[in-house]
Scaffold this motif. Structure first.
Motif, PDB file in Angstrom:
ATOM      1  N   ALA A   1     -33.043  -9.674  -7.716  1.00 13.82           N
ATOM      2  CA  ALA A   1     -34.024 -10.191  -8.744  1.00 13.82           C
ATOM      3  C   ALA A   1     -35.041 -10.180  -8.067  1.00 13.82           C
ATOM      4  O   ALA A   1     -36.424  -9.840  -8.197  1.00 13.82           O
ATOM      5  CB  ALA A   1     -33.389 -11.407  -9.379  1.00 13.82           C
ATOM      6  N   ALA A   2     -35.083 -11.425  -7.098  1.00 12.96           N
ATOM      7  CA  ALA A   2     -36.426 -11.739  -5.802  1.00 12.96           C
ATOM      8  C   ALA A   2     -36.476  -9.990  -5.809  1.00 12.96           C
ATOM      9  O   ALA A   2     -37.828 -10.544  -5.296  1.00 12.96           O
ATOM     10  CB  ALA A   2     -36.126 -12.299  -4.786  1.00 12.96           C
ATOM     11  N   ARG A   3     -36.668  -9.888  -4.969  1.00 12.12           N
ATOM     12  CA  ARG A   3     -36.663  -7.853  -4.675  1.00 12.12           C
ATOM     13  C   ARG A   3     -37.147  -7.533  -5.477  1.00 12.12           C
ATOM     14  O   ARG A   3     -38.065  -6.874  -5.436  1.00 12.12           O
ATOM     15  CB  ARG A   3     -35.425  -7.545  -3.435  1.00 12.12           C
ATOM     16  N   ALA A   4     -37.099  -7.163  -6.825  1.00 11.46           N
ATOM     17  CA  ALA A   4     -37.618  -6.003  -7.389  1.00 11.46           C
ATOM     18  C   ALA A   4     -38.143  -6.706  -8.460  1.00 11.46           C
ATOM     19  O   ALA A   4     -38.753  -5.589  -8.713  1.00 11.46           O
ATOM     20  CB  ALA A   4     -36.030  -5.727  -8.579  1.00 11.46           C
ATOM     21  N   LEU A   5     -38.104  -7.753  -8.566  1.00 11.73           N
ATOM     22  CA  LEU A   5     -39.142  -8.455  -9.398  1.00 11.73           C
ATOM     23  C   LEU A   5     -40.857  -8.712  -9.007  1.00 11.73           C
ATOM     24  O   LEU A   5     -40.964  -8.469  -7.197  1.00 11.73           O
ATOM     25  CB  LEU A   5     -39.175  -9.891  -9.839  1.00 11.73           C
ATOM     26  N   PRO A   6     -41.744  -7.809  -9.894  1.00 10.66           N
ATOM     27  CA  PRO A   6     -42.539  -7.788  -9.617  1.00 10.66           C
ATOM     28  C   PRO A   6     -43.700  -9.152  -8.834  1.00 10.66           C
ATOM     29  O   PRO A   6     -43.251  -9.814 -10.325  1.00 10.66           O
ATOM     30  CB  PRO A   6     -43.451  -7.240 -10.575  1.00 10.66           C
ATOM     31  N   THR A   7     -44.320  -8.814  -7.621  1.00 10.01           N
ATOM     32  CA  THR A   7     -44.304 -10.011  -7.492  1.00 10.01           C
ATOM     33  C   THR A   7     -46.403 -10.762  -6.951  1.00 10.01           C
ATOM     34  O   THR A   7     -46.751  -9.713  -5.941  1.00 10.01           O
ATOM     35  CB  THR A   7     -43.609 -11.177  -6.845  1.00 10.01           C
ATOM     36  N   TRP A   8     -46.376 -11.696  -7.460  1.00 10.72           N
ATOM     37  CA  TRP A   8     -47.820 -11.365  -6.114  1.00 10.72           C
ATOM     38  C   TRP A   8     -47.917 -13.113  -5.993  1.00 10.72           C
ATOM     39  O   TRP A   8     -47.118 -13.901  -5.694  1.00 10.72           O
ATOM     40  CB  TRP A   8     -49.438 -12.084  -6.923  1.00 10.72           C
TER      41      TRP A   8
END
Ligand SMILES: C[S@@+](CC[C@H](N)C(=O)[O-])C[C@H]1O[C@@H](n2cnc3c(N)ncnc32)[C@H](O)[C@@H]1O
Length: 496
Positions: free
Chosen positions: A408-415
């Motif tokens: 999830a940490a890798r797949a979720l779009p983050t800023w």
């Protein structure tokens, strides 16, 4: 006099012939895998196979590693394995021990993921890697990846048509077709080890490879890209078989793969069980594709406790416990096949995992959550491609953080913007948008998590390939569900 082999003429073999052979027994007709009989009622322990193995210290002297575990286990009182796990037939050990394969402190058992390797005693974490298996080169089937191509052992006689078939392939692209030809040939040689070992390989009904899946099972994946990729792989194998076998050919070639199903099965075995290894032979370093018996019984884990190592001086493949790893009796011994998404595992090995840390979900919405805040809520650290969970720190929920949360940490779009902190209300909104997208993705499947589970639990006669196809889509949904739950926890933790 022995027939000269084609490879011997091309590349004089430095290898001595195997020193010890069992008398011929039968031609391998893989189909039903052999397990110890009777099924366990007080499971028989690993029996002492001939000949007497060298003392642990003796082996340690030959190599610069910690002495291996004792070879043979004393009778043990309690059994750390659940009763549904079945031990391998004693012949499985015997045929290898007679040919200098060695196993230390492990057992081969049929478990939930087919045959696997399990610790038969505790191992303290050590500063150096420890050997648990040694497999001599003579037992392995090996083809080098680059020209001039070589294979070991040197079993194909000069003039055999299978030599020309292998020669006609591309060493880099067709490594699997080449190794499948060599495997089929090895099954056909009187007295060859692989005739005996073939009994312990999964038969066509037990093999999880999607190469063996009918189209209806591929549809159950609910992944069009993967299904059409597998149809292409199947067609490539059938075309290859038709080109070389489906015509008037000498019997010595015909009998290796009388129908394309036999070839597809051999290819499945090769794809799902071979490894790529750099082997040093004399002055050469060879990039080789190898089928290594016994080591091919190791299942995959992204947190593997073992690894493979080529021991140059006496041409042994070693399986070693990683330094610093504590092992408890009954633990499964695993290696890391590769870092990849579930569809890649399905393509080659025919399995997927709901907690694969490398799995990806493609989000289309512009919403993003604050990367460092999310990572710190779950004690996840590392660079973006190498995220891992630090379980030594107190965690949010016991056991909640697993490979799926790392995925999830890798797949979720983050800023991320220097030290600019997250604004709670904006973060909450973004998390909710992403949760909604996960729900839509879940709704786009034709079945729910519960229905898939029901299919798997209720249909006892389900075929292997249908089972893994249903599991694949189920695992995808379980990941989406886990991302929704992670975002719930994230909102709780960041905002209050
Ligand atoms: C190299 S073989 C390992 C031995 C195998 N379990 C057997 O029964 O012979 C690879 C196959 O084992 C199974 N396998 C390995 N790791 C697995 C995992 N983590 N989950 C599910 N199946 C796995 C898959 O069927 C795969 O094709």
């Amino acid at each position: 006099m022995a027939t000269p082999t084609a490879s011997a003429l091309l590349h004089p073999s430095p290898l001595p012939p195997p020193s010890l052979r069992l008398p011929p027994r039968h031609v391998a007709a893989p189909g039903v895998r052999r397990l110890a009989q009777p099924l366990r009622a007080g499971r028989p322990r690993l029996q002492a196979p001939p000949p007497a193995p060298p003392a642990a210290e003796e082996v340690a002297e030959q190599q610069d590693v910690t002495p291996p575990l004792r070879l043979l286990e004393p009778p043990q009182e309690e059994d750390p394995f659940p009763p549904e796990m079945e031990p391998a037939d004693p012949d499985f050990y015997r045929i290898g021990y007679a040919r200098m394969m060695r196993a230390y402190g492990i057992e081969f058992l049929e478990g939930p993921d087919g045959m696997g390797v399990y610790a038969s005693r505790d191992v303290e974490p050590l500063r150096r890697a420890r050997v648990i298996m040694e497999i001599p080169l003579e037992l392995m089937l090996t083809i080098t990846q680059k020209k001039p191509w070589m294979f070991f052992p040197d079993i194909i006689p000069l003039g055999h048509p299978i030599f020309d078939i292998i020669e006609s392939t591309d060493p880099e692209m067709d490594w699997d077709l080449r190794l499948a030809c060599l495997l089929l040939y090895a099954f056909d040689i009187q007295d060859n080890f692989w005739q005996l070992y073939g009994d312990f390989l999964p038969g066509p009904d037990e093999c999880t490879s999607l190469l063996l899946a009918p189209k209806e099972d591929l549809m159950e994946l609910e992944d069009e890209d993967l299904a059409s990729e597998m149809l292409k792989h199947q067609q490539r194998a059938i075309d290859f078989w038709q080109k070389h076998w489906d015509k008037a050919v000498p019997l010595k070639l015909k009998r290796l793969a009388r129908d394309h199903e036999r070839f597809l099965w051999a290819l499945s075995i090769v794809q799902s069980r071979s490894v790529n290894l750099k082997m040093r032979m004399g002055a050469f370093i060879q990039d080789a594709n190898i089928l290594a018996p016994y080591a091919d019984m190791l299942n995959h884990s992204p947190n593997a406790n073992c690894f493979l190592h080529w021991r140059f001086k006496d041409r042994m493949l070693e399986v070693m416990i990683k330094a610093g790893h504590a092992i408890k009796k009954g633990d499964e011994m695993t290696i890391d096949y590769m870092s990849g998404v579930n569809s890649k595992f399905m393509e080659r090995y025919g399995f997927s995992s709901p907690t694969n840390p490398w799995e990806l979900i493609n989000f289309s919405s512009p919403a993003k959550i604050h990367m460092d805040s999310f990572l710190s809520v779950f004690n996840i650290a590392g660079l973006h491609d190498e995220l891992y969970h630090n379980s030594a720190l107190p965690s949010v929920e016991t056991n909640f953080v697993d490979g799926a949360v790392v995925a999830a940490a890798r797949a979720l779009p983050t800023w991320s913007d220097g030290d600019v902190p997250a604004i709670p209300s904006v973060e909450r909104k973004s998390a909710q948008v992403l949760q909604e997208e996960c729900r839509q993705m879940l709704d786009s499947f034709s079945t729910t998590i519960e229905q898939d589970q029901q299919i798997l639990d209720s249909d006892v006669h389900i075929s292997k390939t249908r089972e893994i196809a249903v599991k694949y889509r189920l695992h995808r949904k379980m990941l989406l569900q886990k991302i929704i739950e992670s975002l719930d926890i994230y909102q709780d933790r960041i905002l209050f």
